[in-house]
Design an enzyme around this catalytic site. Structure first.
Site, PDB file in Angstrom:
ATOM      1  N   TYR A  98      26.127   1.330  28.706  1.00  0.00           N
ATOM      2  CA  TYR A  98      27.038   0.882  29.432  1.00  0.00           C
ATOM      3  C   TYR A  98      26.722   0.055  30.052  1.00  0.00           C
ATOM      4  CZ  TYR A  98      32.183   1.150  30.392  1.00  0.00           C
ATOM      5  OH  TYR A  98      33.837   1.186  31.146  1.00  0.00           O
ATOM      6  N   SER A 177      23.907   5.936  23.488  1.00  0.00           N
ATOM      7  CA  SER A 177      25.312   5.682  24.009  1.00  0.00           C
ATOM      8  C   SER A 177      26.116   4.744  23.901  1.00  0.00           C
ATOM      9  CB  SER A 177      24.454   6.133  26.143  1.00  0.00           C
ATOM     10  OG  SER A 177      25.919   6.228  26.926  1.00  0.00           O
ATOM     11  N   ASP A 263      25.862  17.329  27.151  1.00  0.00           N
ATOM     12  CA  ASP A 263      26.169  15.917  27.319  1.00  0.00           C
ATOM     13  C   ASP A 263      27.620  15.976  27.866  1.00  0.00           C
ATOM     14  OD1 ASP A 263      26.609  13.003  28.334  1.00  0.00           O
ATOM     15  OD2 ASP A 263      25.528  12.798  25.310  1.00  0.00           O
ATOM     16  N   HIS A 292      22.535  13.964  28.922  1.00  0.00           N
ATOM     17  CA  HIS A 292      23.129  12.856  27.847  1.00  0.00           C
ATOM     18  C   HIS A 292      22.189  11.969  27.273  1.00  0.00           C
ATOM     19  CE1 HIS A 292      25.402   9.254  26.542  1.00  0.00           C
ATOM     20  NE2 HIS A 292      25.042   8.659  27.786  1.00  0.00           N
TER      21      HIS A 292
END
Length: 311
Positions: A98, A177, A263, A292
């Site tokens: 992101y 992600s 995470d 993460h």
């Protein structure tokens, strides 16, 4: 108030169930929705452009690539090829996390160094850590930001397959992600991929993510729904078209999904839900103490092994 949930021995907050507690159902018109979006993109020529980039690398060639994506917009990316090749290569179409965009032409050389063609796609409007994209058009499936993003990524598969250097039968979608969620989406939209690898996938199991994510993009949506609770039904309907769990219900390629047990950006419960719903053979790897990074270098090494067997 929040309560605490435990995953892999890690205590994490549990937030209110703003969109329910279970993965979103597949919309009745899911196929028609995506066929319309892809058809609109394909009415325009793919118009792939490839230009060499001087990077100073001696073993990997890098090219600035662009092609026609959603509604004809130009999508950019970096194509990385091992210089030593004597036959068409297997390829990976890759999206980043992101806000990252495509980064530098000399970043992330793992996949090309392993002998694969690597097309890193720039996610529309992202770069430099930009935020807020999850909320763009989130009240309406027709204007949803990720509708265009997934079409761009599907077109990226078409673009890489058009290249003489690539064996079109050996193409995988990969990502970490946000890119992992995009890879799961591509796996639903492109039926003949060699594989799909999603590391700590975002955009997956939205109702569960909203209950467990303590930071990152899901908190943007949680704040939005807290301010606009009357829009929850519209948001749920929009997300159902792009959610990774919906996507994997339509998967046909072998999958690899990984998650970090600690995470708090893309909680492991969301990756578990995707693995449980995956319609094709899938391997799920959870790294109990990881955040993460979902296993970091070890996870990447495992993913390389999976790609080697698929491509």
């Amino acid at each position: 108030m929040t309560s605490l949930a435990r995953s892999g021995g890690v205590a994490r907050p549990r937030f209110p169930a703003l969109l329910g507690t279970d993965p979103l159902p597949t919309p009745d018109d899911y196929r028609a929705y995506w066929e319309d979006a892809l058809d609109r993109a394909r009415r325009r020529p793919l118009a792939v452009s490839v230009a060499p980039v001087d990077t100073g690398l001696t073993e990997i060639e890098v090219f600035d690539v662009s092609f026609s994506g959603y509604d004809g917009r130009r999508v950019t990316g970096w194509l990385r090829l091992p210089r030593r090749r004597d036959r068409p290569l297997g390829a990976v179409v890759h999206a980043n996390g992101y806000g990252a965009g495509r980064l530098s032409p000399i970043d992330d050389l793992t996949w090309s160094a392993a002998g694969h063609a690597h097309l890193l796609v720039n996610t529309h409007g992202q770069g430099g850590g930009s935020t807020g994209h999850l909320l763009e058009g989130v009240d309406d499936p027709q204007t949803a930001y990720y509708r265009g993003v997934l079409v761009d990524a599907a077109r990226a598969v078409e673009a890489v397959r058009s290249l003489d250097e690539v064996d079109p039968s050996r193409v995988a979608a990969i990502g970490n992600s946000q890119g992992g969620g995009i890879a799961l989406g591509v796996g639903a939209l492109v039926p003949d991929l060699a594989g799909v690898l999603a590391q700590a996938p975002f955009l997956t199991a939205a109702p569960i993510a909203l209950q467990h994510a303590a930071q990152g993009p899901w908190t943007e949506l949680r704040a939005y729904l807290a301010e606009h609770p009357d829009r929850a039904a519209a948001v749920a309907r929009t997300l159902a078209y792009v959610d990774g769990v919906t996507s994997v219900r339509h998967a046909s390629a072998p999958g690899w999904i990984s998650a970090g047990g600690a995470d708090d950006i893309c909680p492991p419960e969301t990756a578990r839900a995707a693995a449980a719903a995956y319609a094709a053979p899938v391997v799920f790897r959870e790294w109990p103490d990881a955040g993460h990074e979902a296993g970091g270098t070890a996870d990447r090494a495992a993913a390389l092994g999976v790609l080697g067997s698929l491509l």
